[in-house]
Design an enzyme around this catalytic site. Structure first.
Site, short mmCIF file in Angstrom:
data_model
loop_
_atom_site.label_atom_id
_atom_site.label_comp_id
_atom_site.label_asym_id
_atom_site.label_seq_id
_atom_site.Cartn_x
_atom_site.Cartn_y
_atom_site.Cartn_z
N GLU A 62 0.81 -1.22 0.00
CA GLU A 62 0.00 0.00 0.00
C GLU A 62 0.84 1.27 0.00
O GLU A 62 0.51 2.24 -0.67
CB GLU A 62 -0.97 0.00 1.20
CG GLU A 62 -2.14 -0.98 1.06
CD GLU A 62 -1.76 -2.42 1.37
OE1 GLU A 62 -0.63 -2.65 1.85
OE2 GLU A 62 -2.60 -3.32 1.14
N HIS A 131 -11.48 -5.36 8.11
CA HIS A 131 -12.29 -5.20 6.90
C HIS A 131 -13.54 -4.36 7.15
O HIS A 131 -14.43 -4.33 6.31
CB HIS A 131 -12.73 -6.56 6.36
CG HIS A 131 -11.62 -7.38 5.79
ND1 HIS A 131 -10.64 -7.95 6.57
CD2 HIS A 131 -11.32 -7.74 4.51
CE1 HIS A 131 -9.80 -8.63 5.79
NE2 HIS A 131 -10.19 -8.51 4.55
#
Lengths: 326, 413
Positions: A62, A131
């Protein structure tokens, strides 16, 4: 006039398609955004139509995604980065906060870094940990970033267009639990400005302020309250940095009561900022303290109890009752 | 001691820099051939090879791989390289002095790294883009950046302060290693544009431990980006020696990512020029990234706030003084008859003039206006910034308007 009924995920897809189509400098980057179309299929079909050079499957890193997007933006590109899930953004947090947010100011305005970072966020989908988080305050706290979150298909489409056209870095939070909620999108419309709130429902007794996934929850709460004879106004904030305080103020001056609703923990959350500023602006109009409904100061809980953690209809209405009791 | 740790340690003892000239440590590595170091591991029990074209004594040594990149170099070019290094050192010394006099808050000195910076900087073309750390004053000079612009952030009048696109020289980056990703992304963009340029990403030995540098290597390799990773291994990341960063010589990291790595004598401006030209040419030609480890030494402190006597010995510095980058080129220029005393005297005068100009400019740098705090935060504006700017302006104005402080009843300044 082209009006389509699209789920939010598809509206984002169409918006990306339009951006790729109209501006050769727009790039889509992220993990699995190519052939797979992203884990939520938001980028479905884009690589097939625009090629691997413009819809870029990246290494699984990322910080690398955002860091190289900054470099591409410095070169004149407009990268639209996808972070796969809310909880996966933190390896990139340094690049976003330390580099992306400050670069325009550090260069005394001589360079621009128009990077859009799309992040599916929030809970309610029964996922495993990392999540389901709502980290928007962690980005709104940083000068140099803009933070927005659409609640419906039309906003999802148009706010992404505007975010991509913006010369500033924009963190675009997508309400993943609402991805498949359908709504009308007029692709020929002249949209509202990006950083304006919208009155989603008019009312007179109290104001509910929400954004992203909680707008629907608040609209449901307002409908339920109406059956009990209570008239709730729902303001869809749309933009978390900057916040359209004028719109919130106008509503609170009318209703005298404000409840801010978000999935993120209330502690140091956007509701705290709204409460503080609206108290300053509307002190003599308020009939009750500004209340907040949100997540607890706890790690996002396991899926089997997330409905107890997330603000739902009952917790919103409970806050409404407490506000009205003053 | 393991083979790996031996490999990581021996270069620090290789005082001659591993050239052809025999030294105690070089003898141990009799099998290690001078020259092509690209992508090769150190032979077991030997030491990493190091590209060197000029010995510390200023003797030119042949190198079959890299000579071609400096084959057309003229005496004038050599004098220009010398001038760059002297000016970089003079500028740096002036900045250190200005810090000592309280004119700058901090200064990271490049002393000892002039050859690494000038050699690599002069290998770039105008259309190449550089992403520096915060110590690349010599590279900035080579890219044509007015040296006084570098001082603003260290004086505290801005946080960067130059337009990176004017000279292809990005803002200094303080958080270690971040810029290697920007460099890689920029290079990816150059490749997309079909541009002929390439990018040089500067970083240090400490930065090689950063995740961002590892990710930059990965992205650059995967996308075959035209970026040269130029690592100045100056042996110390503040107080930590390179052994605390890696168990293998740093240039060998490249192998795992699938691109070549070369260790070059970072105090040899000719070798740094040649190796960087090699890397830039192959990057421009579509061969992708390369890693250059310029083996050098930070002669000064990490910054003016640092005290190296707490962690390293004077003997080490003294050993590196014998390998001074400027003295070795001067020896070569003199021996070859490429420069006379007139040249050196003229350069001395020029660098003194620069020092004076830098001093004058810094002392006259105005403090920014308080209201400039709100400038350039956003390109497209932001309602909160506008609100706070207006509030702060009103607050400031309240002092001018009211002769007496309403809260205290006291006089306002």
């Amino acid at each position: 006039m082209a009006v389509k009924k699209l789920p939010i995920a598809k509206a984002i897809n169409e918006s990306l398609r339009r951006a790729l189509d109209t501006d050769p400098k727009v790039l889509v980057m992220g993990e699995d955004v190519g052939k797979l179309g992203g884990v939520f299929r938001v980028t479905d079909g884009l690589q097939k139509d625009f090629g691997e050079d413009r819809v870029i499957d990246t290494p699984l890193a990322e910080s690398g995604i955002v860091g190289t997007a900054i470099g591409l933006a410095l070169r004149g590109y407009r990268p639209v980065v996808e972070i796969q899930f809310d909880g996966f953004v933190f390896p990139a947090y340094d690049q976003i906060v330390t580099q992306l947010a400050k670069m325009h100011a550090r260069a005394l305005g001589k360079i621009k870094v128009p990077v859009v970072i799309r992040i599916p966020y929030g809970g309610g989908i029964g996922a495993v940990e990392h999540h389901s988080e709502s980290p928007e305050s962690l980005f709104a706290h940083v000068a140099g970033l803009k933070v927005v979150s659409p609640s419906n298909s039309s906003d999802a489409y148009w706010m992404l267009q505007q975010a991509i056209q913006s010369d500033d870095p924009v963190i675009y939070f997508e309400p993943k639990r609402r991805y498949w909620d359908k709504g009308e999108v007029n692709t020929d419309a002249i949209p509202d400005p990006l950083h304006k709130a919208r009155t989603a429902r008019e009312g007179t007794d109290a104001t509910l302020v929400a954004y992203g996934p909680m707008v629907k929850t608040c609209l449901e709460a307002a409908a339920a309250a109406a059956e009990e004879g209570k008239s709730l106004e729902v303001v869809d904030l749309r933009t978390i940095s900057p916040i359209d305080f004028d719109a919130v103020q106008a509503s609170v001056e009318k209703t005298g009561r404000l409840i801010v609703v978000h999935e993120a923990p209330t502690f140091f959350g956007s509701g705290a900022e709204i409460a503080a500023r609206i108290t300053e602006r509307c002190f003599y109009h308020l009939e009750a303290p500004v209340l907040r409904v949100g997540g607890f100061h706890a790690p996002y809980p396991p899926a089997r109890v997330e409905e107890d953690y997330l603000p739902g209809l009952d917790r919103v209405l409970d806050a409404v009752d407490r506000s009205l009791a003053y | 001691m393991t083979v790996e740790s031996t490999a990581a340690r021996t270069p620090r003892r290789a005082s001659s820099g591993g050239g052809k000239r025999a030294s105690a440590s070089a003898k141990k590595a009799a099998s290690a051939k001078q020259g092509a170091a690209q992508g090769r591991d150190a032979a077991q029990g030997g030491e990493p090879e190091l590209v060197q074209l000029l010995t510390p004594e200023g003797e030119r040594v042949e190198n079959s791989e890299y000579d071609r990149y400096v084959a057309d170099i003229t005496p004038e070019d050599l004098r220009a390289l010398y001038r760059d290094m002297v000016i970089a050192r003079r500028f740096d010394a002036e900045a250190v002095t200005l810090q000592r006099q309280g004119e700058l808050g901090l200064w990271p000195s490049l002393l000892g790294q002039e050859a690494a910076q000038v050699g690599s900087g002069r290998a770039t073309r105008a259309d190449d883009y550089v992403f520096p750390t915060y110590r690349e004053h010599g590279v900035a000079w080579c890219k044509g950046v007015d040296p006084t612009l570098l001082l603003g952030m260290f004086r505290g009048v801005n946080n960067g302060g130059w337009d990176p696109n004017t000279n292809g020289f990005q803002l200094y980056t303080i958080v270690i290693g971040s810029q290697t990703l920007h460099a890689t992304g920029y290079a990816m963009g150059m490749a997309k544009d079909g541009a002929d340029g390439a990018v040089v990403a500067y970083f240090g030995d400490g930065a090689t431990s950063q995740g961002d540098v590892a990710e930059a290597f990965t992205f650059a390799a995967v996308y075959n980006a035209p970026v040269v990773f130029f690592c100045q291994n100056n042996q110390w990341a503040i107080s930590e020696p390179t052994e605390k960063q890696s168990r293998v010589p740093l240039y060998q990291r490249a192998q795992g990512y699938g691109f070549p790595g070369v260790r070059v004598d970072g105090n040899d401006v000719l070798a740094c020029l040649a190796v960087t030209k090699w890397a830039l040419e192959r990057a421009r030609g579509g061969a992708g990234p390369a890693l250059i480890e310029a083996f050098t030494y930070r002669m000064g402190a990490h910054t003016t706030s640092d005290d190296p006597t707490r962690y390293r010995r004077d003997e080490e510095r003294a050993a590196w003084e014998a390998k001074d980058p400027i003295l070795r080129l001067r020896a070569y220029l003199t021996a070859e008859g490429h420069a006379d005393e007139g040249f050196f005297a003229e350069l001395e005068a020029e660098s003194e003039t620069l020092g004076k100009r830098v001093r004058d400019v810094v002392r006259n740098m105005p403090d920014p206006e308080p209201m400039s705090i709100f400038d350039n935060i956003y390109a497209d504006g932001h309602a909160l910034v506008d609100e706070e700017r207006a509030q702060f302006a009103a607050y400031q104005a309240s002092f001018a308007d009211a002769p007496v402080n309403a809260a205290t009843g006291g006089e306002v300044k």
